[in-house]
Design a protein around this motif. Sequence first.
Motif, PDB file in Angstrom:
ATOM      1  N   TYR A  81      35.326  38.620  38.753  1.00 54.27           N
ATOM      2  CA  TYR A  81      36.783  38.728  38.873  1.00 54.27           C
ATOM      3  C   TYR A  81      37.348  39.883  38.048  1.00 54.27           C
ATOM      4  O   TYR A  81      38.170  40.670  38.529  1.00 54.27           O
ATOM      5  N   ASP A  82      36.938  39.996  36.813  1.00 52.31           N
ATOM      6  CA  ASP A  82      37.520  41.003  35.908  1.00 52.31           C
ATOM      7  C   ASP A  82      37.245  42.437  36.341  1.00 52.31           C
ATOM      8  O   ASP A  82      37.942  43.362  35.912  1.00 52.31           O
ATOM      9  N   SER A  83      36.268  42.632  37.193  1.00 58.36           N
ATOM     10  CA  SER A  83      35.927  43.994  37.624  1.00 58.36           C
ATOM     11  C   SER A  83      36.731  44.445  38.844  1.00 58.36           C
ATOM     12  O   SER A  83      36.687  45.620  39.215  1.00 58.36           O
ATOM     13  N   LYS A 140      34.156  34.375  40.675  1.00 59.82           N
ATOM     14  CA  LYS A 140      34.675  34.177  39.314  1.00 59.82           C
ATOM     15  C   LYS A 140      33.967  35.094  38.324  1.00 59.82           C
ATOM     16  O   LYS A 140      34.591  35.687  37.442  1.00 59.82           O
ATOM     17  N   LYS A 148      40.313  31.385  40.571  1.00 63.20           N
ATOM     18  CA  LYS A 148      39.851  31.977  39.311  1.00 63.20           C
ATOM     19  C   LYS A 148      39.395  30.891  38.334  1.00 63.20           C
ATOM     20  O   LYS A 148      40.076  29.888  38.146  1.00 63.20           O
ATOM     21  N   GLN A 201      42.709  41.082  42.552  1.00 61.51           N
ATOM     22  CA  GLN A 201      42.745  39.918  41.655  1.00 61.51           C
ATOM     23  C   GLN A 201      43.865  38.942  42.010  1.00 61.51           C
ATOM     24  O   GLN A 201      43.663  37.729  42.008  1.00 61.51           O
ATOM     25  N   TYR A 210      43.583  45.260  40.385  1.00 63.93           N
ATOM     26  CA  TYR A 210      44.649  44.269  40.185  1.00 63.93           C
ATOM     27  C   TYR A 210      45.088  43.625  41.487  1.00 63.93           C
ATOM     28  O   TYR A 210      45.252  42.399  41.563  1.00 63.93           O
TER      29      TYR A 210
END
Length: 844
Positions: A829-831, A826, A844, A837, A834
Amino acid sequence: MKQLKNDILEQWLNIELTSVAHKMGLINADRVVSYNEALIYNSVRCLDYESIMVASPDVNYIITVIGLMWEHINFEEYDLRKIIVKFLSRIGYPTSAIICDENFDRTNCKFTVLDSYIDEITTTINQLNNEVNIGNRKYLLTNFQKKIWDSMDNNKILGISAPTSAGKSFVILLKIVNRLRSENIDIVYIVPTLSLLNQVMEDFNRELKANGVDNYWITNSFDGKQVKDRKTIYVMTQEKAIAAFDNFDEAFSKKLILVADEIQNIERIEEDSDQRAKILFDTLVEFRYKDNVDKIIISGPRIEEIDKVGEHIFGIETIEHTTNISPVLNLTYSIKKKDKRYFLKQYCILTKNPLVIGIENTNLIKCYGKKIYTNDYLEYLGCIVDKIGRNSQNIIFAPTSSTARKIAVTLEFPVTQSNSDLVEYYRNSVSENYSLCETLMKGVAYHHGKLPLHVRRTLEVAIANKNVSNIVCTTTLLQGVNLPAQNIFIRNPHLYVKKTSEAVELTNYEMANLRGRAGRLLKDYVGRTFVMDEDAFAETEGYEQIELFEDESKELLTGYEQKFQEYKWEIEDALKNDKVVDETMKKYGYIISYIRQSILRYGKDSKYRMDNVGIKLTQKQVAAIILKLENLTIPKQVCYKNRYWDPFVLEKIYTDFDLIVPQTPYEKGAKNKIDKILKWLRDKEETAFMYKKYIPSEYQSGQKRSIMVSLGLQWANGTKLCEIFKTDRYKGDGGSEKIDETIELLQQTISFNLPLLLKPIYDIKNPDSCFLVCMQSGAIDSITRTMIEMGIPRETSLYLFEEIFSDFKENEKSELLEENIREIIKQNYDSFPYWIQVQLNFIK
């Protein structure tokens, strides 16, 4: 009014038929029939009467006429959106009215202003009967869904039978989420395929978050650690569920709700070759004897007397909820040849006979009556799909996975959405020579059981996002996978290209389910199936000429009674004379193993349990078998953990096997040791039958077996697919086909069948070894294996390990529990790219 109803329906169906025929290029424009003001007026008048004056309105009729009007009316000339909302709300299908109202307020379940204040009030009153609240959120349901919602409050077991698009899974999900808001209760949700498993996990995660439910855990495996104050949602295949019962004495011991979706998969329970149907049935029977099961829901498309199915499996009254109403109108079009002429036929559930129109442009039709997928046929198929399906989502049904790949490679469509980033992801994570990379660049994809899990999950997201409009698909589509499409194209019912003695056909029931996949719930009023060769269906057993494309229902077997009675003498003789299950018992041997395993587990109580599944033995026979089983020296726990093995065969392994088993897949000499073990199992008279059952014939000996073992060790050691596929074997024209073959070998034989074959030996000789766990998951590292057990695809888990876990020290890795792993994912996650993800949305 009855005659007017029939006239209106026929006129709209004729408008639809001629429009589709022209769009396909089969007739000229002058034959297209159009609507007029009188038809509009009479249609509205008829719908108004049917929806308000009739005590039991014909919902299918109303949805059909509204759907056809919606497809063909020019709304700048006749804007009927508001009265469609009114009609559908009256009959308890306000959900279908959402399609008409692009400004529908989903948060408050409110339609935009209607023609008058009175209309707004009456529509709101009608709608109130179909609204449910989960906290501060409102949801609109159909009448059928609302009955299920209410019944889940009052009844222990529900059997739900409905067409594919009736929304049964959605209302079950909503009700469970509502209970999880206020109760500490576990959920066990059984699904037949990994694709459906991922879909359900993400659906749960989305609705739980949307409704503010916390302290929950979604997983696809059982590890024995049931946390009292945490709500655990087990979304599992039947194989994972039965393994929990076999490996843990107290599996699923908290108060729980059981859901078995796609229950029709038990239909082949008595076929000797269908292990999965037996596992599903046996799993459900295990839950029958658990006192902590609070509620049970079984569901499937068009199951006859599903209440009796529930009663037979679980032993108590089951409340049936069934409907033949679909919110989506499914029309089937077929091309038919008669006396050297071609016709287009239209089948609708409301008409006794199909509408027929002669085809003028017969030069377009190619390879009618043939089976081979030649370039001429594929050119013709591509032309039809492009004409009818441009700007739509289209599914092309293929008989086999290799044919699906061939069709996708050959077809080419205008590309409206670039998939270069997805293609690059597949090139890096599978192979440069992977056929899906080639097809996606030409506007088409293929979907079948040989896709790696990370490819399957990301491809389904791409399809749902309309990145891909044309999908060639095998029978995976029948397993409840949500691949949205408006059009389905199928050539014939053959699940083969060249007929053999083992060749099978798509049944009428399966064909009905396939056709039910056309049309997207809450998106489309009409879904269309195009049959390219009607004669192939008419000549196939099980398809009645008069009712060629009817919505067939299915009667399910719920036990072993038929097969037991058929082979009663042989079974009793084998039991009496201590015969070991072998090749000669192929048709019924599994029942002998079932009997011995049941008696071993439950002793005298096993008679009652076997009676309940249709195996009728006398108490004297049971007592005699108990005495024979008492002579076994093998520990009973080993037999319990290998429930589909004959205990007498397990005894032979226990007493005779003396080879060395490898502790880990990376130890020196592991390949040679596994080779020797497999040879022993193959050559041993008592184990040869199971060896042939679990190992495909082409890999049972020689160089092919050696290749299988080598690939198995690479897989178990966590070698990435992209590394496995770097050898010359996977390059060139034939390499792409070998990639698919190897993926199937890895995901089916190596990660499932081979561990089942080796499991008795490991349970006897080295029960603490990680070897089989590594082979099942395809990873050597415990963190990677944990991620795979959580439901993250193998290749993605290997990627995540390298990106965020590889720098951890060995002692730190061993201390990382699933909770820690989830939290670290978590945080990072943003790194992630796509396409990584989208595979992690459920945590998430």
